[in-house]
Scaffold this motif. Structure first.
Motif, short mmCIF file in Angstrom:
data_model
loop_
_atom_site.label_atom_id
_atom_site.label_comp_id
_atom_site.label_asym_id
_atom_site.label_seq_id
_atom_site.Cartn_x
_atom_site.Cartn_y
_atom_site.Cartn_z
N ALA A 205 -1.26 22.60 -23.29
CA ALA A 205 -0.93 22.39 -21.88
C ALA A 205 0.21 23.31 -21.46
O ALA A 205 1.17 23.51 -22.20
N LYS A 206 0.09 23.86 -20.25
CA LYS A 206 1.09 24.80 -19.73
C LYS A 206 2.08 24.07 -18.83
O LYS A 206 1.68 23.34 -17.91
N LYS A 207 3.37 24.29 -19.07
CA LYS A 207 4.41 23.70 -18.24
C LYS A 207 4.79 24.68 -17.13
O LYS A 207 4.94 25.87 -17.36
N TYR A 208 4.90 24.15 -15.92
CA TYR A 208 5.33 24.97 -14.79
C TYR A 208 6.85 24.92 -14.66
O TYR A 208 7.44 23.84 -14.71
N ASP A 209 7.49 26.08 -14.47
CA ASP A 209 8.91 26.11 -14.16
C ASP A 209 9.13 25.85 -12.67
O ASP A 209 10.07 25.16 -12.29
N ARG A 210 8.24 26.42 -11.85
CA ARG A 210 8.26 26.20 -10.40
C ARG A 210 6.82 26.08 -9.93
O ARG A 210 5.92 26.75 -10.43
N ILE A 211 6.61 25.24 -8.93
CA ILE A 211 5.29 25.07 -8.36
C ILE A 211 5.47 24.51 -6.96
O ILE A 211 6.46 23.82 -6.67
N THR A 212 4.56 24.81 -6.05
CA THR A 212 4.65 24.27 -4.70
C THR A 212 3.94 22.92 -4.64
O THR A 212 3.03 22.65 -5.43
N ILE A 213 4.34 22.11 -3.68
CA ILE A 213 3.69 20.79 -3.53
C ILE A 213 2.23 20.97 -3.12
O ILE A 213 1.36 20.17 -3.50
N ASP B 260 2.34 10.50 -5.24
CA ASP B 260 1.07 10.18 -4.59
C ASP B 260 0.89 10.99 -3.30
O ASP B 260 1.78 11.71 -2.86
N MET B 261 -0.27 10.84 -2.68
CA MET B 261 -0.62 11.69 -1.55
C MET B 261 0.29 11.48 -0.35
O MET B 261 0.71 12.44 0.31
N ALA B 262 0.62 10.23 -0.05
CA ALA B 262 1.50 9.96 1.10
C ALA B 262 2.85 10.63 0.90
O ALA B 262 3.41 11.24 1.83
N ALA B 263 3.38 10.55 -0.31
CA ALA B 263 4.67 11.19 -0.62
C ALA B 263 4.53 12.71 -0.55
O ALA B 263 5.44 13.40 -0.07
N SER B 264 3.41 13.24 -1.02
CA SER B 264 3.19 14.69 -0.99
C SER B 264 3.18 15.22 0.44
O SER B 264 3.75 16.27 0.74
N VAL B 265 2.54 14.47 1.35
CA VAL B 265 2.50 14.88 2.75
C VAL B 265 3.90 14.89 3.35
O VAL B 265 4.29 15.82 4.07
N LEU B 266 4.69 13.86 3.05
CA LEU B 266 6.08 13.82 3.53
C LEU B 266 6.87 15.02 3.01
O LEU B 266 7.66 15.62 3.74
N ALA B 267 6.67 15.36 1.74
CA ALA B 267 7.37 16.50 1.15
C ALA B 267 6.98 17.80 1.84
O ALA B 267 7.83 18.64 2.15
N MET B 268 5.69 17.96 2.09
CA MET B 268 5.21 19.18 2.74
C MET B 268 5.73 19.29 4.16
O MET B 268 6.23 20.34 4.58
N GLU B 269 5.61 18.22 4.92
CA GLU B 269 6.00 18.26 6.34
C GLU B 269 7.49 18.46 6.53
O GLU B 269 7.93 19.04 7.52
N ASN B 270 8.29 17.98 5.56
CA ASN B 270 9.74 18.03 5.72
C ASN B 270 10.43 19.01 4.78
O ASN B 270 11.66 19.01 4.68
N TYR C 33 0.80 -1.22 0.00
CA TYR C 33 0.00 0.00 0.00
C TYR C 33 0.84 1.28 0.00
O TYR C 33 0.30 2.37 0.09
N PHE C 34 2.17 1.14 -0.10
CA PHE C 34 3.03 2.32 -0.23
C PHE C 34 3.82 2.21 -1.51
O PHE C 34 4.43 1.18 -1.80
N SER C 35 3.82 3.29 -2.28
CA SER C 35 4.49 3.27 -3.58
C SER C 35 5.98 3.60 -3.45
O SER C 35 6.46 3.98 -2.38
N THR C 36 6.69 3.48 -4.57
CA THR C 36 8.10 3.90 -4.57
C THR C 36 8.22 5.42 -4.47
O THR C 36 9.27 5.93 -4.09
N ASP C 37 7.14 6.16 -4.79
CA ASP C 37 7.13 7.60 -4.52
C ASP C 37 7.30 7.84 -3.03
O ASP C 37 8.12 8.67 -2.60
N THR C 38 6.51 7.13 -2.24
CA THR C 38 6.59 7.29 -0.78
C THR C 38 7.95 6.87 -0.27
O THR C 38 8.55 7.53 0.59
N ALA C 39 8.47 5.75 -0.79
CA ALA C 39 9.80 5.29 -0.39
C ALA C 39 10.86 6.33 -0.72
O ALA C 39 11.79 6.57 0.06
N THR C 40 10.72 6.96 -1.88
CA THR C 40 11.68 8.00 -2.29
C THR C 40 11.69 9.16 -1.30
O THR C 40 12.76 9.59 -0.85
#
Length: 230
Positions: free
Chosen positions: A170-178, A190-200, A131-138
């Motif tokens: 389609a518009k490409k972003y040069d910078r964007i926040t999580i 994925d969402m679990a990885a996004s939360v880790l990115a935001m919190e850390n 239930y955890f992807s390699t995104d989350t592992a990364t």
């Protein structure tokens, strides 16, 4: 500087779409060696999509399907590690579960010893749990090793507001926040990885692996591809 490079399984397959494409992996290895020669510490996470995706069969229970996916990443890391070694780099492959003598059991202390020996560190087997992807592992490993940045090498040159294969405007972003990525449902990770990115407060850089010297250029320049900040 310490970088964590995420390679998708599909990227390892090149145009073949499955299995390994040695020319592609050798090209990655040459770039990684060039980066390491500048003094950068580097870790690698691979996906397993060139062999197996979590939903490859509707007849297999989810936890077993995810276990197969984890083993696919172990095969990928062992293979890529050996290609790196063929160019003179030292490597270690770590897994969060015992895998005979093929890999080392993950611990933060052991990984730091590998970095001290100037090894490229491979993180295989995802988180070791279904239930955890390699995104989350990364994201998890990047936080644990205190990486300065995550490089996400993909088959697309950045983050777009819609699928550029479908929408020619389609518009490409040069910078964007999580936070924006989550709000707009852009699906970078994925969402679990996004939360880790935001919190850390972990920064991610998405770029096209197939562009010439893309890894080297991404390490040198945060403006390559799309920079996702927290």
């Amino acid at each position: 500087m310490r970088i964590l490079l995420k390679l998708s399984g599909e990227a390892l397959a090149g145009d073949k779409k499955s299995g390994f494409d040695e020319a592609t992996v050798l090209g990655v290895a040459k770039q990684v060696k060039a980066v390491k020669d500048t003094g950068v510490s580097l870790a690698v996470v691979t996906g397993g999509g060139n062999f197996w995706r979590g939903r490859s069969s509707e007849n297999i229970e989810r936890t077993k399907a995810d276990a197969i996916g984890m083993m696919a990443t172990v095969m990928n890391c062992i293979y890529v590690s050996e290609i790196f070694r063929s160019l003179g780099m030292k490597t270690s492959v770590y897994t969060p579960f015992l895998c005979g003598s093929f890999t080392k059991l993950y611990s933060k202390d052991a990984v730091e010893e590998s970095f001290a020996k100037d090894e490229v560190v491979f993180f295989a087997g995802g988180t070791g749990h279904p239930y955890f992807s390699t995104d989350t592992a990364t994201l998890l490993r990047a936080v644990e090793i205190q990486a300065d940045r995550i490089l996400l090498a993909k088959s697309i040159d950045g983050v777009y507001d819609s699928d550029p294969a479908i929408n020619k405007d389609a518009k490409k972003y040069d910078r964007i926040t999580i936070e924006e990525v989550v709000e707009k449902k852009l699906g970078v990770v994925d969402m679990a990885a996004s939360v880790l990115a935001m919190e850390n407060k972990m920064t991610m850089q998405i770029f096209d692996l197939n562009e010439k010297d893309s890894i080297i250029n991404a390490v040198k320049d945060e403006n390559i591809g799309t920079l996702v900040t927290a």
